[in-house]
Scaffold this motif. Structure first.
Motif, PDB file in Angstrom:
ATOM      1  N   ASP A   1       4.199  23.100 -86.435  1.00 17.62           N
ATOM      2  CA  ASP A   1       3.136  23.842 -87.115  1.00 17.62           C
ATOM      3  C   ASP A   1       1.808  23.692 -86.369  1.00 17.62           C
ATOM      4  O   ASP A   1       1.665  22.875 -85.455  1.00 17.62           O
ATOM      5  CB  ASP A   1       3.009  23.427 -88.585  1.00 17.62           C
ATOM      6  N   ARG A   2       0.832  24.488 -86.766  1.00 17.66           N
ATOM      7  CA  ARG A   2      -0.454  24.506 -86.070  1.00 17.66           C
ATOM      8  C   ARG A   2      -1.283  23.262 -86.323  1.00 17.66           C
ATOM      9  O   ARG A   2      -2.253  23.003 -85.621  1.00 17.66           O
ATOM     10  CB  ARG A   2      -1.244  25.751 -86.489  1.00 17.66           C
ATOM     11  N   ALA A   3      -0.901  22.499 -87.324  1.00 15.54           N
ATOM     12  CA  ALA A   3      -1.655  21.289 -87.639  1.00 15.54           C
ATOM     13  C   ALA A   3      -1.216  20.100 -86.790  1.00 15.54           C
ATOM     14  O   ALA A   3      -1.746  19.000 -86.945  1.00 15.54           O
ATOM     15  CB  ALA A   3      -1.508  20.960 -89.121  1.00 15.54           C
ATOM     16  N   GLY A   4      -0.225  20.316 -85.914  1.00 14.95           N
ATOM     17  CA  GLY A   4       0.198  19.245 -85.037  1.00 14.95           C
ATOM     18  C   GLY A   4       1.341  18.413 -85.567  1.00 14.95           C
ATOM     19  O   GLY A   4       1.537  17.279 -85.130  1.00 14.95           O
ATOM     20  N   THR A   5       2.125  18.979 -86.485  1.00 15.25           N
ATOM     21  CA  THR A   5       3.292  18.278 -87.023  1.00 15.25           C
ATOM     22  C   THR A   5       4.557  19.010 -86.606  1.00 15.25           C
ATOM     23  O   THR A   5       4.641  20.234 -86.712  1.00 15.25           O
ATOM     24  CB  THR A   5       3.227  18.190 -88.556  1.00 15.25           C
ATOM     25  N   GLY A   6       5.520  18.252 -86.148  1.00 17.36           N
ATOM     26  CA  GLY A   6       6.826  18.811 -85.834  1.00 17.36           C
ATOM     27  C   GLY A   6       7.886  18.126 -86.667  1.00 17.36           C
ATOM     28  O   GLY A   6       7.712  16.990 -87.118  1.00 17.36           O
TER      29      GLY A   6
ATOM     30  N   ARG B   1       8.887  11.014 -77.772  1.00 17.97           N
ATOM     31  CA  ARG B   1       7.896  10.627 -76.762  1.00 17.97           C
ATOM     32  C   ARG B   1       7.304  11.861 -76.075  1.00 17.97           C
ATOM     33  O   ARG B   1       6.094  11.967 -75.878  1.00 17.97           O
ATOM     34  CB  ARG B   1       8.563   9.704 -75.731  1.00 17.97           C
ATOM     35  N   TRP B   2       8.180  12.805 -75.733  1.00 23.32           N
ATOM     36  CA  TRP B   2       7.722  14.052 -75.108  1.00 23.32           C
ATOM     37  C   TRP B   2       6.817  14.850 -76.048  1.00 23.32           C
ATOM     38  O   TRP B   2       5.801  15.406 -75.634  1.00 23.32           O
ATOM     39  CB  TRP B   2       8.947  14.871 -74.703  1.00 23.32           C
ATOM     40  N   SER B   3       7.174  14.874 -77.328  1.00 27.75           N
ATOM     41  CA  SER B   3       6.378  15.635 -78.304  1.00 27.75           C
ATOM     42  C   SER B   3       4.949  15.104 -78.401  1.00 27.75           C
ATOM     43  O   SER B   3       3.986  15.880 -78.512  1.00 27.75           O
ATOM     44  CB  SER B   3       7.046  15.570 -79.681  1.00 27.75           C
ATOM     45  N   PHE B   4       4.807  13.797 -78.364  1.00 32.49           N
ATOM     46  CA  PHE B   4       3.471  13.205 -78.472  1.00 32.49           C
ATOM     47  C   PHE B   4       2.700  13.293 -77.149  1.00 32.49           C
ATOM     48  O   PHE B   4       1.516  13.628 -77.144  1.00 32.49           O
ATOM     49  CB  PHE B   4       3.580  11.748 -78.912  1.00 32.49           C
ATOM     50  N   GLU B   5       3.396  12.999 -76.052  1.00 34.40           N
ATOM     51  CA  GLU B   5       2.692  12.902 -74.770  1.00 34.40           C
ATOM     52  C   GLU B   5       2.451  14.249 -74.110  1.00 34.40           C
ATOM     53  O   GLU B   5       1.413  14.445 -73.465  1.00 34.40           O
ATOM     54  CB  GLU B   5       3.492  12.001 -73.815  1.00 34.40           C
ATOM     55  N   LYS B   6       3.363  15.191 -74.256  1.00 39.58           N
ATOM     56  CA  LYS B   6       3.237  16.479 -73.572  1.00 39.58           C
ATOM     57  C   LYS B   6       2.763  17.602 -74.489  1.00 39.58           C
ATOM     58  O   LYS B   6       1.972  18.456 -74.068  1.00 39.58           O
ATOM     59  CB  LYS B   6       4.582  16.865 -72.939  1.00 39.58           C
TER      60      LYS B   6
ATOM     61  N   GLY C   1       1.252  16.996 -77.454  1.00 40.54           N
ATOM     62  CA  GLY C   1       0.067  16.548 -78.185  1.00 40.54           C
ATOM     63  C   GLY C   1       0.230  16.567 -79.692  1.00 40.54           C
ATOM     64  O   GLY C   1      -0.770  16.612 -80.419  1.00 40.54           O
ATOM     65  N   LEU C   2       1.473  16.520 -80.179  1.00 45.34           N
ATOM     66  CA  LEU C   2       1.670  16.488 -81.631  1.00 45.34           C
ATOM     67  C   LEU C   2       1.137  15.182 -82.200  1.00 45.34           C
ATOM     68  O   LEU C   2       1.080  14.155 -81.534  1.00 45.34           O
ATOM     69  CB  LEU C   2       3.153  16.637 -81.978  1.00 45.34           C
ATOM     70  N   ARG C   3       0.760  15.239 -83.453  1.00 47.36           N
ATOM     71  CA  ARG C   3       0.164  14.065 -84.104  1.00 47.36           C
ATOM     72  C   ARG C   3       1.104  13.398 -85.101  1.00 47.36           C
ATOM     73  O   ARG C   3       0.835  12.302 -85.573  1.00 47.36           O
ATOM     74  CB  ARG C   3      -1.132  14.470 -84.813  1.00 47.36           C
ATOM     75  N   ARG C   4       2.220  14.061 -85.404  1.00 51.20           N
ATOM     76  CA  ARG C   4       3.166  13.478 -86.348  1.00 51.20           C
ATOM     77  C   ARG C   4       4.496  14.193 -86.219  1.00 51.20           C
ATOM     78  O   ARG C   4       4.549  15.403 -86.004  1.00 51.20           O
ATOM     79  CB  ARG C   4       2.657  13.595 -87.789  1.00 51.20           C
ATOM     80  N   LEU C   5       5.579  13.425 -86.355  1.00 57.02           N
ATOM     81  CA  LEU C   5       6.909  13.998 -86.461  1.00 57.02           C
ATOM     82  C   LEU C   5       7.487  13.654 -87.821  1.00 57.02           C
ATOM     83  O   LEU C   5       7.300  12.542 -88.326  1.00 57.02           O
ATOM     84  CB  LEU C   5       7.839  13.447 -85.375  1.00 57.02           C
ATOM     85  N   LEU C   6       8.204  14.600 -88.402  1.00 61.32           N
ATOM     86  CA  LEU C   6       8.895  14.388 -89.668  1.00 61.32           C
ATOM     87  C   LEU C   6      10.392  14.422 -89.439  1.00 61.32           C
ATOM     88  O   LEU C   6      10.896  15.082 -88.529  1.00 61.32           O
ATOM     89  CB  LEU C   6       8.521  15.469 -90.687  1.00 61.32           C
ATOM     90  N   TRP C   7      11.102  13.693 -90.285  1.00 60.88           N
ATOM     91  CA  TRP C   7      12.555  13.724 -90.330  1.00 60.88           C
ATOM     92  C   TRP C   7      12.965  13.879 -91.771  1.00 60.88           C
ATOM     93  O   TRP C   7      12.389  13.259 -92.664  1.00 60.88           O
ATOM     94  CB  TRP C   7      13.128  12.412 -89.761  1.00 60.88           C
ATOM     95  N   GLN C   8      13.952  14.741 -92.037  1.00 60.83           N
ATOM     96  CA  GLN C   8      14.482  14.909 -93.382  1.00 60.83           C
ATOM     97  C   GLN C   8      16.001  14.923 -93.321  1.00 60.83           C
ATOM     98  O   GLN C   8      16.595  15.394 -92.353  1.00 60.83           O
ATOM     99  CB  GLN C   8      13.996  16.217 -94.022  1.00 60.83           C
ATOM    100  N   ALA C   9      16.620  14.404 -94.365  1.00 59.98           N
ATOM    101  CA  ALA C   9      18.078  14.454 -94.488  1.00 59.98           C
ATOM    102  C   ALA C   9      18.438  14.349 -95.954  1.00 59.98           C
ATOM    103  O   ALA C   9      17.688  13.775 -96.754  1.00 59.98           O
ATOM    104  CB  ALA C   9      18.745  13.317 -93.707  1.00 59.98           C
TER     105      ALA C   9
ATOM    106  N   GLU D   1       4.418   4.744 -81.962  1.00 60.65           N
ATOM    107  CA  GLU D   1       5.466   4.073 -82.733  1.00 60.65           C
ATOM    108  C   GLU D   1       6.868   4.260 -82.149  1.00 60.65           C
ATOM    109  O   GLU D   1       7.833   3.739 -82.701  1.00 60.65           O
ATOM    110  CB  GLU D   1       5.451   4.566 -84.183  1.00 60.65           C
ATOM    111  N   VAL D   2       6.979   4.985 -81.063  1.00 55.87           N
ATOM    112  CA  VAL D   2       8.300   5.248 -80.483  1.00 55.87           C
ATOM    113  C   VAL D   2       8.727   4.053 -79.638  1.00 55.87           C
ATOM    114  O   VAL D   2       8.004   3.654 -78.723  1.00 55.87           O
ATOM    115  CB  VAL D   2       8.274   6.510 -79.600  1.00 55.87           C
TER     116      VAL D   2
END
Length: 383
Positions: free
Chosen positions: A88-93, A118-123, A125-133, A177-178
Motif C-alpha cells: 500500500d501507499r503507506a509503506g506496508t506490505g 530484508r529486500w522489502s525494507f532495504e530496497k 523502503g517499506l516500513r512494515r510487513l504484515l503476515w496473516q493466516a 527485526e529480520v
C-alpha cells in the motif's frame, strides 16, 4: 516496479516464468495448500498458467505486489512461492507463501521469507510487513515466527479459505527485526512461541500414565467415548462441582469433543480422554493455557463414577503436567475447585499439587461467584 532476483542463504527468488506452470500445478494439488490458502479448487492447469504469466506479471507492473518463485540456488529446482501479495501507499506490505510438498522440512520458506523481508525494507523502503493466516495454520505461524514476525493477535478474516474458519492470526515485522541469514533470530526455533507452534501444528499426541491397576492412555476424544461422557456428566457429583450443562445430552458431548479439537487447532488448550488398560473412557482432563501469562496453565478434570477411587486421576495429572512442563515449556500449572470438593483436592494433592489457600469469589459457578480452593504445581516439583 521492475522485477528482480534475490539470492540469499541457499535460495533463489526470481519472477515467475511460463515454464513454472507445471510445477505450480503439481504443488497446488497438495491437500495442505488447498486447505490453508485461497487457491481455486479444483486447481487446474489454466489456473497455474494464469498465475505465472498474467497475475504475477500484473502485480509487478502495477507495483501492487512482488511475487517470487522460490528455487534452489544451486540447482534451480522450484521449491515454493513467497512474496508480497499487497503493497500500500503507506509503506506496508503483506507477505504470503507456500512450500511445495517435496521441499518441506528444509527451512526453505523461512529463508525465503527473511530474504523477501530484508529486500522489502532495504530496497523498497517499506516500513512494515504484515503476515496473516487462518487460526490453526501452525506451519505458517512457525515460519513467520522464525522469520522474525511478532504475532500480534487475532482478527476476523476478510477472505477466508473455502471451508476454513473465520478467524485469523496477524503478525508484523519492522525494519531491523529480520534475522541475519543463517541465524536463529530473535524469534527462532528455540523460543516458546515457535516451540508451541511446532507442537500444536502436529496431531494431538497420546500420553501414557502408570496407575496401580495398569497403564493409562491420555488421548483425544473419539466418537466411541461419547456415551460414557454423557453418563459421567449426568452423575450428580459431576453436576454439583462443575459447570457442565444440566441436563446433559449427546449433543453436549459432541460439542465438548469439538471444543477440544478447536482448542488444539488454536493452540489454546489440550483436552484429553483418560482411557483405562482396556482403552475405555474413565475420565477427562484439560490443560488450558493462560492468554495473559505464557508460562501459566490451569487444569480441569472429571472421573467417570465407576472409575473413582482407583488412582487414575492423580496418575493422569502427573503425566499431563510432565508433558506441559517439558513440551510446552510451562512454569506453573494451577488447580482450582469449589470449596468443599474434597475428591478433586485429594486427586490434585496426590499428584503433587501444593495447596495455597482459598480465593474468595475465585470461580464462576452457575450464575454466581463462589469461593475456590487453589493449588499449584511448579516445573521443579516433578524433578
Amino acid at each position: 516496479m521492475e522485477p528482480v532476483e534475490i539470492v540469499e542463504d541457499g535460495v533463489l527468488l526470481r519472477p515467475w516464468r511460463e515454464a513454472d506452470a507445471d510445477g505450480v500445478h503439481r504443488a497446488c494439488q497438495d491437500r495442505d495448500i488447498q486447505r490453508w490458502t485461497t487457491v481455486p479448487r479444483p486447481y487446474l492447469r489454466e489456473h497455474a498458467h494464469g498465475f505465472v504469466t498474467e497475475l504475477s506479471a500484473r502485480a509487478w507492473a502495477d507495483g501492487t505486489g512482488a511475487p517470487f518463485a522460490v528455487c534452489d540456488a544451486a540447482t534451480g529446482e522450484l521449491l515454493g512461492s513467497c512474496g508480497l501479495i499487497s503493497i500500500d501507499r503507506a509503506g506496508t506490505g503483506e507477505i504470503g507463501y507456500w512450500t511445495a510438498p517435496w521441499a518441506r522440512g528444509r527451512g526453505v520458506t523461512v529463508r525465503a521469507t527473511r530474504a523477501v523481508a530484508r529486500w522489502s525494507f532495504e530496497k523498497l523502503g517499506l516500513r512494515r510487513l504484515l503476515w496473516q493466516a487462518e487460526v490453526g495454520n501452525h506451519a505458517s505461524r512457525l515460519v513467520a515466527l522464525r522469520a522474525g514476525f511478532r504475532i500480534d493477535g487475532r482478527l476476523r478474516l476478510a477472505n477466508p479459505a473455502p471451508d476454513g474458519g473465520p478467524d485469523g492470526w496477524i503478525g508484523s515485522l519492522l525494519p531491523g527485526e529480520v534475522p541475519e541469514p543463517g541465524a536463529t533470530g530473535p524469534a527462532g526455533a528455540g523460543t516458546l512461541a515457535a516451540r508451541r507452534a511446532a507442537v500444536f501444528g502436529r496431531p494431538q499426541p497420546t500420553l501414557f500414565a502408570t496407575s496401580a491397576t495398569g497403564e493409562l492412555r491420555l488421548r483425544p476424544m473419539e466418537e466411541r467415548d461419547l456415551d460414557a461422557v454423557v453418563q459421567t456428566c449426568r452423575d450428580p457429583e459431576s453436576i454439583r462441582w462443575t459447570t457442565i450443562p444440566d441436563p446433559y445430552d449427546r449433543a453436549d458431548a459432541q460439542g465438548y469433543r469439538a471444543f477440544g479439537q478447536n482448542n488444539w487447532a488454536r493452540g489454546d488448550a489440550a483436552c484429553f480422554v483418560i482411557a483405562d488398560p482396556d482403552d475405555s473412557y474413565v475420565g477427562s482432563l484439560d490443560l488450558r493455557l493462560s492468554p495473559a501469562d505464557p508460562l501459566l496453565a490451569d487444569v480441569g478434570f472429571m472421573t467417570a463414577p465407576a472409575a473413582r477411587g482407583r488412582g487414575y486421576m492423580p496418575a493422569a495429572l502427573v503425566a499431563l503436567a510432565a508433558w506441559g512442563f517439558t513440551t510446552l515449556g510451562l512454569a506453573r500449572i494451577e488447580w482450582k475447585a469449589n470449596v468443599g470438593n474434597t475428591a478433586s483436592r485429594r486427586a490434585a494433592e496426590k499428584a503433587g499439587f501444593t495447596f495455597e489457600g482459598t480465593a474468595r469469589g475465585g470461580v464462576q459457578h452457575r450464575g454466581e461467584r463462589i469461593d475456590a480452593w487453589v493449588a499449584a504445581l511448579l516445573a521443579g516439583d516433578l524433578a
